[in-house]
Design a protein around this motif. Structure first.
Motif, PDB file in Angstrom:
ATOM      1  N   ASP A  88      53.511  32.617  34.353  1.00 19.70           N
ATOM      2  CA  ASP A  88      54.525  33.654  34.540  1.00 19.70           C
ATOM      3  C   ASP A  88      54.570  34.137  35.992  1.00 19.70           C
ATOM      4  OD1 ASP A  88      51.985  34.895  34.106  1.00 19.70           O
ATOM      5  OD2 ASP A  88      52.971  36.776  33.548  1.00 19.70           O
ATOM      6  N   GLN A  89      53.416  34.323  36.606  1.00 28.89           N
ATOM      7  CA  GLN A  89      53.373  34.749  38.006  1.00 28.89           C
ATOM      8  C   GLN A  89      53.868  33.635  38.923  1.00 28.89           C
ATOM      9  OE1 GLN A  89      49.407  36.006  38.910  1.00 28.89           O
ATOM     10  NE2 GLN A  89      49.474  37.733  37.475  1.00 28.89           N
ATOM     11  N   GLN A 127      56.009  31.276  38.291  1.00 32.12           N
ATOM     12  CA  GLN A 127      57.468  31.145  38.183  1.00 32.12           C
ATOM     13  C   GLN A 127      58.179  32.255  38.953  1.00 32.12           C
ATOM     14  OE1 GLN A 127      57.934  31.057  33.910  1.00 32.12           O
ATOM     15  NE2 GLN A 127      57.878  28.805  33.856  1.00 32.12           N
ATOM     16  N   ARG A 128      57.669  33.481  38.846  1.00 33.39           N
ATOM     17  CA  ARG A 128      58.284  34.616  39.537  1.00 33.39           C
ATOM     18  C   ARG A 128      58.190  34.442  41.053  1.00 33.39           C
ATOM     19  NH1 ARG A 128      57.685  39.373  41.755  1.00 33.39           N
ATOM     20  NH2 ARG A 128      55.553  40.062  41.542  1.00 33.39           N
TER      21      ARG A 128
END
Length: 135
Positions: free
Chosen positions: A46-47, A49-50
């Motif tokens: 998730d990190q 991708q962000r």
């Protein structure tokens, strides 16, 4: 700030490429993509991708914020070169036209900043801090 920070982090990891070194810049994009994959690959998905999305936003100048961040990335060394009476503008083979062309991206974010930048480049050219261009 995040856009500039991520850009610089990837650039540091990939190896900074001098703006006026065309030969060194030939594989710059590939080196930076590989560096981004390596760096962001260390993070939870998730990190990763962000942060990847933010890095791409800067590189592609997709948003007004990204265009402004890119403009600041180009304006800061312009100011340093001005204060150093030419600095890298004195690199062999570089003309004032080359400086204008490489810095023109500033105008994508702010016509006022680009007008100020052009004045500095023009004045540097007039003072002999860069080789004369044709414009």
């Amino acid at each position: 700030m995040q856009l500039v920070l991520l850009h610089d982090l990837v650039e540091i990891y990939a190896g900074d490429t001098p703006l006026y070194d065309s030969a060194a810049g030939a594989d710059q994009h590939e080196r930076e993509v590989a560096a981004a994959i390596d760096i962001f690959g260390l993070l939870p998905v998730d990190q990763a991708q962000r942060l990847q999305a933010l890095w791409e936003e800067f590189e592609e100048r997709r948003t007004p914020e990204a265009r402004f961040a890119k403009a600041m990335d180009r304006l800061q060394p312009l100011l340093l070169n001005w204060m150093a009476h030419g600095g890298t503008w004195r690199t062999p083979g570089v003309t004032a036209d080359d400086v204008r062309a490489r810095k023109a991206v500033i105008g994508e974010a702010s016509s006022s900043l680009w007008a100020a930048g052009r004045r500095l480049i023009d004045e540097g050219e007039a003072r002999g801090w860069s080789r004369r261009g044709t414009s």
